[in-house]
Motif scaffolding. Structure first.
Motif, mmCIF file in Angstrom:
data_model
loop_
_atom_site.group_PDB
_atom_site.id
_atom_site.type_symbol
_atom_site.label_atom_id
_atom_site.label_comp_id
_atom_site.label_asym_id
_atom_site.label_seq_id
_atom_site.Cartn_x
_atom_site.Cartn_y
_atom_site.Cartn_z
ATOM 1 N N LEU A 175 5.361 -43.973 4.263
ATOM 2 C CA LEU A 175 5.145 -44.404 2.885
ATOM 3 C C LEU A 175 6.495 -44.583 2.227
ATOM 4 O O LEU A 175 7.330 -43.659 2.232
ATOM 5 C CB LEU A 175 4.328 -43.353 2.115
ATOM 6 N N VAL A 176 6.753 -45.759 1.667
ATOM 7 C CA VAL A 176 8.023 -46.018 0.997
ATOM 8 C C VAL A 176 7.732 -46.652 -0.365
ATOM 9 O O VAL A 176 6.633 -47.123 -0.632
ATOM 10 C CB VAL A 176 8.934 -46.950 1.819
ATOM 11 N N GLY A 177 8.740 -46.666 -1.199
ATOM 12 C CA GLY A 177 8.594 -47.258 -2.518
ATOM 13 C C GLY A 177 9.565 -46.647 -3.499
ATOM 14 O O GLY A 177 10.189 -45.615 -3.236
ATOM 15 N N GLN A 178 9.706 -47.296 -4.637
ATOM 16 C CA GLN A 178 10.599 -46.791 -5.673
ATOM 17 C C GLN A 178 10.079 -45.471 -6.238
ATOM 18 O O GLN A 178 8.918 -45.109 -6.054
ATOM 19 C CB GLN A 178 10.703 -47.824 -6.808
ATOM 20 N N ASP A 216 7.535 -34.904 3.604
ATOM 21 C CA ASP A 216 7.744 -35.463 2.268
ATOM 22 C C ASP A 216 9.212 -35.298 1.877
ATOM 23 O O ASP A 216 9.619 -34.260 1.370
ATOM 24 C CB ASP A 216 6.828 -34.769 1.256
ATOM 25 N N GLU A 217 10.005 -36.329 2.133
ATOM 26 C CA GLU A 217 11.446 -36.302 1.833
ATOM 27 C C GLU A 217 12.097 -35.059 2.438
ATOM 28 O O GLU A 217 12.906 -34.384 1.805
ATOM 29 C CB GLU A 217 11.673 -36.326 0.310
ATOM 30 N N ALA A 218 11.742 -34.754 3.685
ATOM 31 C CA ALA A 218 12.170 -33.505 4.317
ATOM 32 C C ALA A 218 13.662 -33.445 4.590
ATOM 33 O O ALA A 218 14.192 -32.386 4.913
ATOM 34 C CB ALA A 218 11.402 -33.296 5.624
ATOM 35 N N THR A 256 0.345 -36.434 14.864
ATOM 36 C CA THR A 256 0.174 -37.547 13.919
ATOM 37 C C THR A 256 1.060 -37.266 12.721
ATOM 38 O O THR A 256 0.936 -36.222 12.080
ATOM 39 C CB THR A 256 -1.303 -37.654 13.472
ATOM 40 N N LEU A 257 1.956 -38.185 12.393
ATOM 41 C CA LEU A 257 2.938 -37.942 11.335
ATOM 42 C C LEU A 257 2.728 -38.891 10.164
ATOM 43 O O LEU A 257 2.413 -40.074 10.359
ATOM 44 C CB LEU A 257 4.356 -38.115 11.871
ATOM 45 N N VAL A 258 2.930 -38.347 8.966
ATOM 46 C CA VAL A 258 3.019 -39.147 7.742
ATOM 47 C C VAL A 258 4.416 -38.888 7.194
ATOM 48 O O VAL A 258 4.731 -37.751 6.818
ATOM 49 C CB VAL A 258 1.948 -38.757 6.717
ATOM 50 N N VAL A 259 5.245 -39.906 7.162
ATOM 51 C CA VAL A 259 6.646 -39.732 6.788
ATOM 52 C C VAL A 259 6.923 -40.440 5.466
ATOM 53 O O VAL A 259 6.650 -41.631 5.315
ATOM 54 C CB VAL A 259 7.581 -40.287 7.879
ATOM 55 N N ILE A 260 7.447 -39.660 4.523
ATOM 56 C CA ILE A 260 7.908 -40.210 3.245
ATOM 57 C C ILE A 260 9.417 -40.011 3.206
ATOM 58 O O ILE A 260 9.895 -38.876 3.288
ATOM 59 C CB ILE A 260 7.252 -39.499 2.051
ATOM 60 N N SER A 261 10.169 -41.086 3.125
ATOM 61 C CA SER A 261 11.623 -40.960 3.179
ATOM 62 C C SER A 261 12.293 -42.057 2.372
ATOM 63 O O SER A 261 11.811 -43.190 2.324
ATOM 64 C CB SER A 261 12.109 -41.015 4.629
ATOM 65 N N HIS A 262 13.412 -41.701 1.758
ATOM 66 C CA HIS A 262 14.197 -42.699 1.029
ATOM 67 C C HIS A 262 15.131 -43.449 1.983
ATOM 68 O O HIS A 262 15.639 -44.505 1.643
ATOM 69 C CB HIS A 262 15.017 -42.026 -0.070
ATOM 70 N N ARG A 263 15.371 -42.874 3.177
ATOM 71 C CA ARG A 263 16.260 -43.533 4.137
ATOM 72 C C ARG A 263 15.424 -44.457 5.018
ATOM 73 O O ARG A 263 14.813 -44.033 6.005
ATOM 74 C CB ARG A 263 17.008 -42.502 4.978
ATOM 75 N N LEU A 264 15.392 -45.729 4.673
ATOM 76 C CA LEU A 264 14.510 -46.681 5.343
ATOM 77 C C LEU A 264 14.899 -46.924 6.792
ATOM 78 O O LEU A 264 14.061 -47.275 7.624
ATOM 79 C CB LEU A 264 14.501 -48.002 4.573
ATOM 80 N N SER A 265 16.171 -46.712 7.103
ATOM 81 C CA SER A 265 16.614 -46.961 8.480
ATOM 82 C C SER A 265 15.967 -45.991 9.466
ATOM 83 O O SER A 265 15.906 -46.265 10.664
ATOM 84 C CB SER A 265 18.136 -46.841 8.566
ATOM 85 N N THR A 266 15.471 -44.876 8.955
ATOM 86 C CA THR A 266 14.899 -43.853 9.837
ATOM 87 C C THR A 266 13.423 -44.067 10.113
ATOM 88 O O THR A 266 12.857 -43.378 10.958
ATOM 89 C CB THR A 266 15.079 -42.457 9.198
#
Length: 585
Positions: free
Chosen positions: A367-370, A497-499, A523-533
């Motif tokens: 999940l990404v977004g501003q 969540d932004e871990a 099963t992973l749900v990843v929330i991150s500000h670093r899109l390259s990851t």
């Protein structure tokens, strides 16, 4: 002054017996005093008529009554202590049980300060209400009638006069009650403001000192302290006025009683023994009132604290619940499915608007977004910290509402942005997830979290103390212990969540390597500000304005040349400049 509070009375269940026993012992003390006064007055009256009184009997009665008074006073102290201890235990158990039921969503709404104030300072104020004020109020309501019954034969006129004044005096103090109501509200609000600001300053002391804002902060704290002191002084002034009014009435009544008894004695209407008994017990009509007023100041703080507790207990902790029905999705999908989910906070409308997300089992979903797009809200709903206002969530075909939150969290768990580490050892913190975990299991979890080598290299290994709330650990070590703890829980679904947002580059690299390895097992749900990851995520959802704006793999999203492409480009520019800006937090 009368301080009858329904919330406090309702919460007294579990130690009401102690309250009644204290009042009963006070009445027993009063009975002993009345017996003592009767024997002494009879003894003194008999000095002028030696044949009318048995002096030995008078001395024996005085001795027995003195023993009764002594035993009663000792027992009152003991029972008050037990009532205080019991009320603290019972009330704190109820508060903590309620706080646990509130779950994360309501805890955040309530605020840490309110929770701390309710469980600590609030209880300290309320236990005086139960151990001192309520027993005193019961005693105060009964003792005048008992004394009237004891004195009516000695001097009916004086006894009736004292009874009427005592019954009028306590309600008359309610003249001050309208002021008390305003003061108790502002008193507790001021106390919460002061406590909250102090705790906030204490937690952020390093930041305050770094930016040289300590003097400014101290000035504001001094202002809040002054405001709180003024509230206390206002209550004390009110108490002084109430005492002044009461003492004026009490001593005037006692003086009038002396005149009445003296007149009756001079006319021969009563005996000397009756006159002495009336004078000795006359003040007793008001002694209970003065004791009650002495405890009213502390009781007032308890009444004020009860309002904060009432708000906590009034929070609805009910969660939707449905019968458990297992069924397969019509399209064969296995995982977590959100359909047309909507959610909004009290002060924000439309945080999530008609959001539909598929989290397929065995895959990695990102999940990404501003900032403010709703990513963290989605993770909170997935963990069932709160429920959506509309829409449907299904866990492998079963409605989310079929699962209790605790049961659901055995299947899906989260690594938050800031992992909570508790005082104790590394082992203690790992066993939070699985109390019966073996050393081998803990080492395996630490190995997956890239922390085993560091832990085994420590002199005490798993028994290493982490300090107060993990103060001896670095940010990366805290996060890795949090990941290891999650892995011990053995949940199939893990939310990150932004871990990695609060760790150094090396720790971040190791954590992402760990996440990459876990993606093959969980099963992973990843929330991150670093899109390259998150390039290798099986599916990426781009949230914007509380809606799913785009979805697909990294390659497909880049082809669309939309929001995701812009986010990636912006972050690439910042990274090229050496700035690790949180463009898509």
């Amino acid at each position: 002054m009368l301080l009858i509070n329904k919330t406090l009375l309702k919460m007294s269940k579990g130690f009401r017996g102690y309250i009644a026993l204290i009042a009963l012992l006070k009445l027993l003390t009063l009975a002993g005093i009345a017996m003592f006064a009767q024997s002494i007055s009879g003894f003194l009256g008999g000095l002028f008529d030696p044949g009318s009184v048995d002096f030995r009997e008078s001395v024996r009665t005085a001795f027995v009554s003195a023993v009764i008074i002594l035993i009663s006073e000792v027992l009152i102290g003991d029972v008050e202590y037990r009532c205080t201890a019991k009320s603290r235990i019972v009330l704190r158990e109820r508060i903590f049980s309620k706080i646990l039921l509130l779950d994360v969503g309501n805890i955040e709404k309530m605020g840490t300060t309110h929770a701390v104030a309710a469980a600590v300072d609030g209880i300290e104020a309320m236990q005086i209400y139960y151990s001192k004020y309520l027993p005193g109020l019961i005693y105060c309501a009964i003792s005048p009638f008992y004394l009237f019954w004891k004195l009516k034969e000695a001097s009916f006129t004086a006894a009736l006069f004292l009874l009427i004044v005592s019954l009028i005096l306590l309600p008359a103090n309610n003249f001050f009650r309208s002021v008390v109501r305003k003061l108790k509200d502002s008193y507790w609000v001021s106390f919460l403001n002061l406590t909250g600001y102090y705790l906030e300053s204490l937690y952020g002391l390093t930041t305050i000192m770094l930016f040289g804002r300590d003097r400014e902060r101290a000035g504001i704290l001094e202002t809040k302290t002054g405001d709180f002191c003024r509230k206390i002084m206002g209550i004390m002034r009110l108490n002084f006025k109430a005492f002044l009014f009461s003492d004026l009435v009490i001593y005037s009544s006692v003086f009038i009683t002396v005149l009445m008894v003296t007149a009756q004695l001079s006319k021969g209407e009563i005996s000397l023994a009756s006159a002495l008994l009336t004078l000795m017990l006359g003040y007793g009509f008001f002694g209970s009132i003065r004791i009650l007023m002495h405890s009213s100041h502390q009781a007032l703080a308890g009444v004020a604290a009860s309002q904060n507790l009432s708000r906590i207990f009034d929070i609805d902790t009910g969660r939707p619940s449905k019968p458990f029905v297992q069924k397969e999705e019509s399209d064969g999908f296995v995982g977590i499915r959100l359909e047309n989910v909507e959610y909004s906070y009290e002060d924000r409308d439309g945080v999530l608007n008609n959001v539909s997300i598929d989290i397929e089992r065995g895959k990695t979903t990102a999940l990404v977004g501003q900032s403010g797009s709703g990513k963290t809200t989605v993770s909170g709903i997935l963990m069932r910290f709160f429920d959506p206002q509309s829409g449907e969530i299904r866990f492998e075909g079963t409605d989310y509402a079929c699962y209790e939150p605790g049961e659901l969290r055995k299947k899906i768990i989260m690594v938050p942005q800031f992992v909570s580490i508790f005082s104790g050892t590394i082992e203690d913190n790992l066993l939070v997830a699985k109390p019966d975990a073996t050393i081998e299991e803990m080492h395996k979890a630490l190995e997956l979290a890239r922390l085993k080598d560091w832990v085994t290299g420590l002199p005490d290994g798993l028994k290493t103390d982490v300090g107060d709330a993990g103060a001896k650990l670095s940010g990366g070590q805290r996060q890795k212990i949090g990941i290891a703890r999650v892995l011990l829980g053995n949940a199939q679904y893990i939310i990150f969540d932004e871990a990695t947002s609060s760790v150094d580059f090396e720790s971040e690299r190791e954590i992402w390597a760990c996440i990459g390895e876990l993606s093959r097992m969980r099963t992973l749900v990843v929330i991150s500000h670093r899109l390259s990851t998150i390039r290798r995520a099986d599916r990426i959802y781009v949230l914007s304005g509380g809606k799913v704006a785009e979805r697909g793999s990294h390659e497909k999203l880049m082809e669309q040349n939309g929001i995701y492409t812009n986010l990636v480009s912006e972050q690439a520019v910042l990274e090229a400049r050496g700035v690790n800006g949180e463009v898509a937090v």
